[in-house]
Motif scaffolding. Structure first.
Motif, PDB file in Angstrom:
ATOM      1  N   GLU A 197       0.765  -1.259   0.025  1.00 19.10           N
ATOM      2  CA  GLU A 197      -0.037  -0.058   0.087  1.00 19.10           C
ATOM      3  C   GLU A 197       0.870   1.209   0.137  1.00 19.10           C
ATOM      4  O   GLU A 197       0.529   2.313  -0.644  1.00 19.10           O
ATOM      5  N   GLU A 198       1.821   1.211   0.613  1.00 21.51           N
ATOM      6  CA  GLU A 198       2.750   2.335   0.802  1.00 21.51           C
ATOM      7  C   GLU A 198       3.831   2.618  -0.268  1.00 21.51           C
ATOM      8  O   GLU A 198       4.310   3.848  -0.412  1.00 21.51           O
ATOM      9  N   ASN A 199       4.060   1.534  -1.033  1.00 21.68           N
ATOM     10  CA  ASN A 199       5.195   1.605  -1.988  1.00 21.68           C
ATOM     11  C   ASN A 199       4.875   1.415  -3.297  1.00 21.68           C
ATOM     12  O   ASN A 199       5.855   1.105  -4.181  1.00 21.68           O
ATOM     13  N   ASN A 200       3.552   0.877  -3.623  1.00 19.42           N
ATOM     14  CA  ASN A 200       3.222   0.901  -5.231  1.00 19.42           C
ATOM     15  C   ASN A 200       3.545   2.008  -5.994  1.00 19.42           C
ATOM     16  O   ASN A 200       3.449   3.063  -5.434  1.00 19.42           O
ATOM     17  N   ILE A 201       3.613   1.914  -7.234  1.00 20.89           N
ATOM     18  CA  ILE A 201       3.878   3.090  -7.987  1.00 20.89           C
ATOM     19  C   ILE A 201       2.824   4.191  -8.112  1.00 20.89           C
ATOM     20  O   ILE A 201       3.224   5.264  -8.466  1.00 20.89           O
ATOM     21  N   PHE A 202       1.547   3.950  -7.758  1.00 24.11           N
ATOM     22  CA  PHE A 202       0.509   4.773  -7.732  1.00 24.11           C
ATOM     23  C   PHE A 202       0.736   5.633  -6.497  1.00 24.11           C
ATOM     24  O   PHE A 202       0.737   6.802  -6.452  1.00 24.11           O
ATOM     25  N   SER A 203       1.037   4.897  -5.259  1.00 25.15           N
ATOM     26  CA  SER A 203       0.872   5.521  -3.999  1.00 25.15           C
ATOM     27  C   SER A 203       2.200   6.664  -3.847  1.00 25.15           C
ATOM     28  O   SER A 203       2.110   7.644  -3.163  1.00 25.15           O
ATOM     29  N   THR A 204       3.190   5.996  -4.659  1.00 27.65           N
ATOM     30  CA  THR A 204       4.487   7.022  -4.578  1.00 27.65           C
ATOM     31  C   THR A 204       4.233   8.335  -5.350  1.00 27.65           C
ATOM     32  O   THR A 204       5.103   8.990  -5.226  1.00 27.65           O
ATOM     33  N   GLN A 205       3.147   8.274  -6.222  1.00 27.38           N
ATOM     34  CA  GLN A 205       2.922   9.281  -6.933  1.00 27.38           C
ATOM     35  C   GLN A 205       1.777  10.159  -6.413  1.00 27.38           C
ATOM     36  O   GLN A 205       1.334  11.114  -7.427  1.00 27.38           O
ATOM     37  N   GLY A 206       1.362   9.645  -5.360  1.00 29.11           N
ATOM     38  CA  GLY A 206       0.233  10.550  -4.836  1.00 29.11           C
ATOM     39  C   GLY A 206      -1.058  10.249  -5.370  1.00 29.11           C
ATOM     40  O   GLY A 206      -2.010  10.877  -5.254  1.00 29.11           O
ATOM     41  N   LYS A 207      -1.081   9.040  -6.085  1.00 33.70           N
ATOM     42  CA  LYS A 207      -2.584   8.608  -6.809  1.00 33.70           C
ATOM     43  C   LYS A 207      -3.307   7.849  -5.804  1.00 33.70           C
ATOM     44  O   LYS A 207      -2.690   6.792  -5.430  1.00 33.70           O
ATOM     45  N   PRO A 208      -4.726   8.023  -5.794  1.00 31.71           N
ATOM     46  CA  PRO A 208      -5.500   7.231  -4.694  1.00 31.71           C
ATOM     47  C   PRO A 208      -5.407   5.916  -5.412  1.00 31.71           C
ATOM     48  O   PRO A 208      -5.768   5.722  -6.610  1.00 31.71           O
ATOM     49  N   LEU A 209      -5.305   4.864  -4.725  1.00 31.26           N
ATOM     50  CA  LEU A 209      -5.623   3.444  -5.022  1.00 31.26           C
ATOM     51  C   LEU A 209      -6.098   2.465  -3.670  1.00 31.26           C
ATOM     52  O   LEU A 209      -5.542   2.370  -2.956  1.00 31.26           O
ATOM     53  N   ALA A 210      -7.522   2.258  -3.671  1.00 32.01           N
ATOM     54  CA  ALA A 210      -8.083   1.546  -2.709  1.00 32.01           C
ATOM     55  C   ALA A 210      -7.919   0.104  -2.857  1.00 32.01           C
ATOM     56  O   ALA A 210      -8.175  -0.619  -4.033  1.00 32.01           O
ATOM     57  N   ILE A 211      -7.261  -0.766  -2.000  1.00 27.17           N
ATOM     58  CA  ILE A 211      -6.876  -2.047  -2.251  1.00 27.17           C
ATOM     59  C   ILE A 211      -7.913  -2.791  -1.209  1.00 27.17           C
ATOM     60  O   ILE A 211      -8.083  -2.573   0.009  1.00 27.17           O
ATOM     61  N   ARG A 212      -8.790  -3.487  -1.848  1.00 28.97           N
ATOM     62  CA  ARG A 212      -9.708  -4.394  -1.214  1.00 28.97           C
ATOM     63  C   ARG A 212      -9.615  -5.926  -1.474  1.00 28.97           C
ATOM     64  O   ARG A 212      -8.950  -6.211  -2.707  1.00 28.97           O
ATOM     65  N   GLY A 213     -10.107  -6.956  -0.659  1.00 31.16           N
ATOM     66  CA  GLY A 213     -10.283  -8.175  -1.012  1.00 31.16           C
ATOM     67  C   GLY A 213     -11.513  -8.719  -1.204  1.00 31.16           C
ATOM     68  O   GLY A 213     -12.580  -8.356  -0.543  1.00 31.16           O
ATOM     69  N   SER A 214     -11.740  -9.575  -2.240  1.00 32.83           N
ATOM     70  CA  SER A 214     -13.044 -10.481  -2.202  1.00 32.83           C
ATOM     71  C   SER A 214     -12.548 -11.815  -2.785  1.00 32.83           C
ATOM     72  O   SER A 214     -11.798 -12.102  -3.591  1.00 32.83           O
ATOM     73  N   GLY A 215     -13.628 -12.717  -2.180  1.00 32.60           N
ATOM     74  CA  GLY A 215     -13.473 -14.234  -2.619  1.00 32.60           C
ATOM     75  C   GLY A 215     -14.052 -14.345  -4.002  1.00 32.60           C
ATOM     76  O   GLY A 215     -13.636 -15.540  -4.488  1.00 32.60           O
ATOM     77  N   ARG A 216     -14.586 -13.438  -4.573  1.00 36.21           N
ATOM     78  CA  ARG A 216     -15.395 -13.790  -6.073  1.00 36.21           C
ATOM     79  C   ARG A 216     -14.261 -13.866  -6.886  1.00 36.21           C
ATOM     80  O   ARG A 216     -14.487 -14.831  -7.880  1.00 36.21           O
ATOM     81  N   GLY A 217     -13.068 -13.504  -6.682  1.00 31.38           N
ATOM     82  CA  GLY A 217     -11.979 -13.740  -7.718  1.00 31.38           C
ATOM     83  C   GLY A 217     -10.972 -14.919  -7.704  1.00 31.38           C
ATOM     84  O   GLY A 217     -10.256 -15.393  -8.635  1.00 31.38           O
ATOM     85  N   ASN A 218     -11.347 -15.795  -6.718  1.00 27.13           N
ATOM     86  CA  ASN A 218     -10.631 -16.784  -6.319  1.00 27.13           C
ATOM     87  C   ASN A 218     -10.687 -18.167  -7.403  1.00 27.13           C
ATOM     88  O   ASN A 218     -11.974 -18.383  -7.711  1.00 27.13           O
ATOM     89  N   GLY A 219      -9.748 -18.109  -8.069  1.00 33.08           N
ATOM     90  CA  GLY A 219     -10.089 -19.312  -9.458  1.00 33.08           C
ATOM     91  C   GLY A 219     -10.838 -19.195 -10.449  1.00 33.08           C
ATOM     92  O   GLY A 219     -11.102 -19.940 -11.237  1.00 33.08           O
ATOM     93  N   LYS A 220     -11.001 -17.767 -10.829  1.00 32.53           N
ATOM     94  CA  LYS A 220     -11.674 -17.409 -11.809  1.00 32.53           C
ATOM     95  C   LYS A 220     -11.026 -16.640 -12.842  1.00 32.53           C
ATOM     96  O   LYS A 220     -11.509 -16.229 -13.980  1.00 32.53           O
ATOM     97  N   GLY A 221      -9.682 -16.922 -12.907  1.00 30.00           N
ATOM     98  CA  GLY A 221      -8.789 -16.493 -13.862  1.00 30.00           C
ATOM     99  C   GLY A 221      -8.427 -17.424 -15.105  1.00 30.00           C
ATOM    100  O   GLY A 221      -9.085 -18.440 -14.970  1.00 30.00           O
ATOM    101  N   THR A 222      -7.271 -17.294 -15.778  1.00 29.70           N
ATOM    102  CA  THR A 222      -7.148 -18.162 -17.043  1.00 29.70           C
ATOM    103  C   THR A 222      -6.427 -19.351 -16.078  1.00 29.70           C
ATOM    104  O   THR A 222      -5.830 -19.190 -15.323  1.00 29.70           O
ATOM    105  N   ALA A 223      -6.851 -20.574 -16.796  1.00 28.42           N
ATOM    106  CA  ALA A 223      -6.497 -21.861 -16.229  1.00 28.42           C
ATOM    107  C   ALA A 223      -6.792 -21.876 -14.532  1.00 28.42           C
ATOM    108  O   ALA A 223      -6.103 -22.591 -13.782  1.00 28.42           O
TER     109      ALA A 223
END
Length: 330
Positions: A245-271
């Motif tokens: 949260e403190e060191n990603n490229i958005f936060s280091t540029q002062g850009k807002p980025l809300a990081i949230r968790g959701s079980g909906r994405g578990n296993g829903k990507g490629t393969a």
């Protein structure tokens, strides 16, 4: 027309059956008030709140078109950039890439019912009916909408043709970034590399266009758990999540980025990889188009009174295809 007048009109087809049970004490206004009350007692139960989770992440708007209508959408994404002119050579061209998606109006149905005896007893004894059945009907409709919002569906219609509605987790035409490291064992530097890679070229493409730049990182909960429980070495107890949260490229540029968790994405990507969604939570970029249940005229059904309901939906409308991307985790 008042709620009471509308309800009386809806109950007219079953009034004779109820009157036969109640007798001379039958009162249409009282019966209508009974139904108005149970349909208004639609509290947000824990179960309903759980299935309404999509509305926390996707702006929801009503469907105004009629069944059989809808929209054919040409989504656009501008590409190309100008460059200095050296006096000779080719001139770079700007292009607009289009893809087309269909957003037809669909109709879902649900209903609830009471026995004639239940209704007669409630009216004779001036009792209030439990609203559980109405709440269950609303919950069932929202479960359907939740599945559509997250996953969409593919099914055959009456003509045997396949109809496809895309959800939040399977939009077409978006960038899919593939993670390179297993976050359950990766170093903090490797995790940060994957995280920044899921944002880096998006930041280049947006080039300061804040109207489509991501502001929300909806992480698959399996991956969110890794980051929230692992501790960065020699950090005094700082978790991987806090460090990211403190060191990603958005936060280091002062850009807002809300990081949230959701079980909906578990296993829903490629393969069957876990899939995280990086997007701008803005109705000008993405919407879910769907309406609440509208209950219709009551119908006699043997010794029961059936109250059918319907609701319209069009699903997820990704208006700006370049405002959303996926990270499929290693």
């Amino acid at each position: 027309m008042s709620k009471l007048a509308k309800m009386k009109a809806r109950l007219t087809p079953i009034s004779h059956a109820i009157q036969a049970q109640v007798g001379d004490a039958f009162n249409m206004d009282a019966l209508a008030q009974l139904f108005v009350k149970i349909e208004e007692q639609n509290e947000i139960t824990p179960q309903l709140a759980q299935v309404l989770d999509y509305a926390k992440f996707i702006p929801v708007t009503n469907v105004n078109a009629v069944y059989g209508g809808g929209e054919i959408l040409s989504r656009k994404k501008g590409v190309g950039i100008g460059e200095d002119y050296a006096g000779t050579g080719d001139i770079p061209l700007a292009e607009v890439e289009y893809d087309t998606v269909s957003l037809p109006v669909k109709v879902g149905v649900i209903g609830y019912q009471y026995s004639v005896v239940e209704l007669a007893t409630a009216q004779q004894m001036n009792l209030t009916l439990e609203a559980d059945k109405v709440q269950a009907a609303n919950l069932a409709a929202e479960k359907h909408m939740s599945n559509v919002a997250w996953y969409g569906y593919t099914k055959a219609n009456a003509s045997g043709q396949l109809e496809k509605v895309n959800g939040f987790l399977n939009q077409t035409g978006v960038t899919i970034v593939t993670g390179q490291h297993d976050w359950s064992t990766a170093t903090i530097e490797e995790v940060l590399s994957d995280f920044n890679n899921s944002l880096a070229d998006s930041s280049d493409l947006f080039d300061g266009d804040s109207s489509i730049e991501p502001d929300t990182y909806l992480m698959a909960s399996a991956q969110y758990t890794h980051l929230s429980t692992r501790v960065v070495p020699d950090s005094g107890g700082k978790t991987f999540l806090k460090y990211i949260e403190e060191n990603n490229i958005f936060s280091t540029q002062g850009k807002p980025l809300a990081i949230r968790g959701s079980g909906r994405g578990n296993g829903k990507g490629t393969a069957s990889a876990d899939r995280s969604i990086i997007y701008r939570r803005d109705p000008s970029c993405i919407q879910f188009k769907g309406n609440s249940v509208e209950f219709l005229t009551a119908q006699p059904k043997g010794l029961d009174v059936l109250v059918p309901g319907h609701y319209k939906y069009q699903g997820v409308w990704l208006k700006r295809v370049d405002s959303l991307r996926y990270l499929d985790h290693a």
